[in-house]
Design a protein around this motif. Structure first.
Motif, PDB file in Angstrom:
ATOM      1  N   LYS A  93      10.599  -2.382   5.093  1.00 26.45           N
ATOM      2  CA  LYS A  93       9.277  -2.650   5.694  1.00 26.45           C
ATOM      3  C   LYS A  93       8.682  -3.933   5.121  1.00 26.45           C
ATOM      4  O   LYS A  93       7.857  -4.593   5.740  1.00 26.45           O
ATOM      5  N   MET A  94       9.085  -4.266   3.885  1.00 27.64           N
ATOM      6  CA  MET A  94       8.574  -5.488   3.223  1.00 27.64           C
ATOM      7  C   MET A  94       9.386  -6.718   3.630  1.00 27.64           C
ATOM      8  O   MET A  94       9.171  -7.809   3.099  1.00 27.64           O
ATOM      9  N   GLY A  95      10.376  -6.531   4.501  1.00 32.70           N
ATOM     10  CA  GLY A  95      11.146  -7.682   4.985  1.00 32.70           C
ATOM     11  C   GLY A  95      12.548  -7.782   4.420  1.00 32.70           C
ATOM     12  O   GLY A  95      13.275  -8.730   4.726  1.00 32.70           O
ATOM     13  N   THR A 154      -3.921   6.912  -2.687  1.00 29.69           N
ATOM     14  CA  THR A 154      -3.377   5.707  -2.055  1.00 29.69           C
ATOM     15  C   THR A 154      -3.571   4.552  -3.026  1.00 29.69           C
ATOM     16  O   THR A 154      -4.681   4.317  -3.497  1.00 29.69           O
ATOM     17  N   LEU A 155      -2.476   3.864  -3.339  1.00 28.81           N
ATOM     18  CA  LEU A 155      -2.567   2.724  -4.247  1.00 28.81           C
ATOM     19  C   LEU A 155      -2.372   1.428  -3.469  1.00 28.81           C
ATOM     20  O   LEU A 155      -1.439   1.318  -2.669  1.00 28.81           O
ATOM     21  N   ARG A 157       3.064  -1.013   4.176  1.00 29.33           N
ATOM     22  CA  ARG A 157       2.436   0.278   3.850  1.00 29.33           C
ATOM     23  C   ARG A 157       3.491   1.361   3.960  1.00 29.33           C
ATOM     24  O   ARG A 157       4.265   1.402   4.926  1.00 29.33           O
ATOM     25  N   HIS A 158       3.542   2.242   2.971  1.00 28.01           N
ATOM     26  CA  HIS A 158       4.613   3.235   2.922  1.00 28.01           C
ATOM     27  C   HIS A 158       4.073   4.540   2.324  1.00 28.01           C
ATOM     28  O   HIS A 158       3.270   4.519   1.400  1.00 28.01           O
ATOM     29  N   THR A 159       4.580   5.649   2.839  1.00 25.08           N
ATOM     30  CA  THR A 159       4.188   6.970   2.308  1.00 25.08           C
ATOM     31  C   THR A 159       5.316   7.517   1.450  1.00 25.08           C
ATOM     32  O   THR A 159       6.466   7.599   1.904  1.00 25.08           O
ATOM     33  N   ILE A 180       0.866  -1.184   0.000  1.00 23.66           N
ATOM     34  CA  ILE A 180       0.000   0.000   0.000  1.00 23.66           C
ATOM     35  C   ILE A 180       0.903   1.235   0.000  1.00 23.66           C
ATOM     36  O   ILE A 180       1.761   1.383   0.874  1.00 23.66           O
ATOM     37  N   LEU A 181       0.707   2.085  -0.994  1.00 25.31           N
ATOM     38  CA  LEU A 181       1.509   3.312  -1.087  1.00 25.31           C
ATOM     39  C   LEU A 181       0.604   4.520  -0.909  1.00 25.31           C
ATOM     40  O   LEU A 181      -0.379   4.686  -1.653  1.00 25.31           O
TER      41      LEU A 181
END
Ligand SMILES: CC(=O)N[C@H]1[C@@H](OP(=O)(O)OP(=O)(O)OC[C@H]2O[C@@H](n3ccc(=O)[nH]c3=O)[C@H](O)[C@@H]2O)O[C@H](CO)[C@@H](O)[C@@H]1O
Ligand SMILES: C=C(OP(=O)(O)O)C(=O)O
Length: 429
Positions: free
Chosen positions: A211-213, A80-81, A236-238, A40-41
Motif C-alpha cells: 500500500k506504501m508503494g 489509531t496511530l 493506511r492499514h489495519t 496510519i495504522l
C-alpha cells in the motif's frame, strides 16, 4: 510491582473481542521509518511493547499521534496511530531502549535502507533461548551492507545504498524475513527471499508495504520476490487480529469449560491450534463474527503436539497448551522445536500440582483431576499467561507475580476475562 489475583473454578461464558496482533503491529510501526510521509495504522493494541516502540521511534525523530476515540467506536477498538518519519534525526537505537524488546532491533532494516546507516544495540526480549541475530546480519550483508559489532551494537553502513540479491535462509526466521523484506523494498533491483517465514504477520506487513508503494509478491509463502523502488509513500492499514491472543483464550475456555465467542478472531490464522483443541475435546465453531469455543461436560483428552513454523502449531501457544494438558485424562507430549529454552513455565505449573517431566525438547504431562491455586511467577510473556490459564481452572487462590510480561502482549487481560465470569483482578502496589 503489580500482581494478578485469581480465584479459580468459574467457567468462562460470554464474548471476548480479539485485539490487533502485537507481532504485526510492531513491524508495521517500524515500517513507517521507510517513508517521509505519514503511515496510519488502525487497530493497534494498547500494550507495553507498543508504548516502548513509540519511545524508540521517538528517539529517531519520528512523530506519533494517537487518535482519540471517535463516536461509534467499539469500546474494544484498538488505537489509531499516525506515524510520521519525515525527519530522522538519529540513526542510533540505544541499549537502554532496545534491550527490553526483541522486535525493536528490526529498526536496523528501514534505517539502513533509507538513511544508509544504522547503529542498533543487540536486542533483548523474552528469555526463551539464545536468540541470535546472525541471520538478520546475513540478510543485510547479502543486500550489500557492511556490518560490524562494536560495544554491544551492530553498526551497519551502505553508503551506495542497498542492492537487490538472493537471500536464502538456512532456517525459518520471522525476524530475518521481516528485516530482509523491509530492507529490500528500497534496494536497487530484485530481491528473492527463499525459505521465508510464512507467518500471517509477514503477509500483513507486506500488504501494508505494498500500500506504501512497495512491489512485493509471494509474502505468506516461502518464496518472496521484492522489486526495489526508489521511494515509499504514506498509507493506511489495519493491523490483523492477534491469533495468539485468540488461541490463548480458546485454551482458557477449553480448560475451565463454558462457552465463549472470540469476536474478530480469524480461524485461518490458527487452524493448527483449533485442530489440537478439537482433538482435546473442545467444541469449535466458526461464525461470521469469529470463533466460538465451548466445552461442556466432556473431559479434556490428552494430545501429542510439536511446535513448528506457520502453518504448524505456534511456539507462542505451547505454554498455554501445556497448562491445558495438566488437567487431561491421560498423558500428553509436547515438543518445542523453535526455541531451546521455552519451558520456564514447567516449574511454575508444578506449583499448582501439575505433573510434568522434561526430556530435552519434549515435555510429558500426566494429567491430574484438579489443580490447586498457588503463588507463581514467570519470566516470559506466554509462560505468564499459561499460569493465568492454570489459575482460572485451579481450586482456590492464585497470585501471579511479576506481570509486566503480560502487559507486553495482552491488552486488558483482566477486563476481558472478568467480563466472562472469571474472578481475576490486578493488585497495584
Ligand atoms: C516480535 C515477534 O514477532 N516475535 C515472534 C518471532 O520471534 P523471532 O522473530 O525472534 O523468531 P525467529 O523466527 O526469528 O526465530 C526462530 C528461530 O531461529 C533462530 N534464529 C533467528 C534469527 C537469527 O538470526 N538466528 C537464529 O538462529 C532463533 O533463535 C529461533 O530458534 O517469531 C517467533 C517464532 O514464531 C515467535 O515466538 C515470537 O513471538
Ligand atoms: C516471544 C515473544 O515476543 P518477543 O519476540 O518480543 O520476545 C512472544 O510474543 O511470544
Amino acid at each position: 510491582m503489580d500482581r494478578i489475583r485469581i480465584v479459580g473454578g468459574s467457567k468462562l461464558n460470554g464474548t471476548i473481542a480479539i485485539s490487533g496482533a502485537k507481532n504485526a503491529a510492531l513491524p508495521l510501526m517500524i515500517a513507517a521509518l521507510l517513508t517521509e510521509e505519514t503511515l496510519i495504522l488502525d487497530n493497534v493494541p494498547r500494550l507495553a511493547d507498543v508504548a516502548q516502540l513509540q519511545r524508540i521511534l521517538g528517539n529517531h525523530g519520528v512523530d506519533i499521534m494517537s487518535a482519540g476515540k471517535r463516536p461509534g467506536d467499539h469500546q474494544y477498538q484498538g488505537q489509531t496511530l499516525h506515524i510520521s518519519a519525515a525527519n530522522i534525526i538519529d540513526t542510533t537505537a540505544p541499549y537502554d531502549l532496545v534491550s527490553r524488546m526483541r522486535a525493536s532491533f528490526w529498526v536496523i532494516a528501514p534505517l539502513l535502507a533509507r538513511m544508509r546507516e544504522a547503529k542498533v544495540s543487540l536486542p533483548g526480549g523474552c528469555a526463551i533461548g539464545t536468540r541470535p541475530v546472525d541471520l538478520l546480519i546475513m540478510a543485510l550483508e547479502k543486500l550489500g551492507a557492511e556490518l560490524t559489532i562494536d560495544g554491544g551494537y551492530v553498526v551497519a553502513k551502505a553508503p551506495g545504498g542497498l542492492r537487490g540479491a538472493g537471500i536464502d535462509f538456512p532456517k525459518v526466521t520471522v525476524s530475518g524475513t521481516h528485516v530482509a523484506l523491509m530492507a529490500a523494498t528500497l534496494a536497487k533491483g530484485t530481491t528473492i527471499i527463499t525459505h521465508a517465514a510464512c507467518e500471517p504477520e509477514i503477509a500483513d506487513v507486506a500488504d501494508c508495504l505494498n500500500k506504501m508503494g512497495a512491489r512485493i509478491t509471494g509474502a505468506g509463502t516461502p518464496r518472496i520476490v521484492v522489486e526495489g523502488v526508489e521511494k515509499l509513500h504514506g498509507a493506511r492499514h489495519t493491523v490483523l487480529p492477534d491469533r495468539i491472543e485468540a488461541g490463548t483464550y480458546a485454551m482458557a475456555v477449553a480448560m475451565t469449560g463454558g462457552d465463549v465467542q472470540l469476536s474478530g478472531a480469524r480461524p485461518e490464522l490458527l487452524q493448527s491450534a483449533l485442530d489440537v483443541l478439537t482433538e482435546a475435546g473442545a467444541l469449535i465453531t466458526v461464525n461470521n463474527d469469529g470463533i466460538r469455543v465451548a466445552r461442556n461436560g466432556a473431559g479434556i483428552r490428552p494430545v501429542t503436539v510439536s511446535t513448528a513454523p506457520f502453518p504448524g502449531f505456534p511456539t507462542d501457544l505451547q505454554a498455554q497448551l501445556m497448562a491445558l494438558m495438566t488437567c487431561a485424562g491421560g498423558s500428553s507430549r509436547i515438543t518445542e522445536t523453535i526455541f531451546e529454552n521455552r519451558f520456564m513455565h514447567v516449574q511454575e505449573l508444578a506449583r499448582f500440582g501439575a505433573r510434568i517431566s522434561l526430556d530435552g525438547e519434549t515435555a510429558t504431562i500426566d494429567g491430574t483431576a484438579k489443580l490447586r491455586g498457588a503463588p507463581v511467577m514467570a519470566t516470559d510473556l506466554r509462560a505468564s499467561v499459561s499460569l493465568v490459564i492454570a489459575g482460572l481452572a485451579a481450586e482456590g487462590e492464585t497470585m501471579v507475580n511479576r506481570i509486566y510480561h503480560l502487559d507486553r502482549g495482552f491488552e486488558r487481560l483482566e477486563e476481558k476475562l472478568s467480563a466472562c465470569g472469571a474472578s481475576i483482578q490486578r493488585i497495584s502496589e
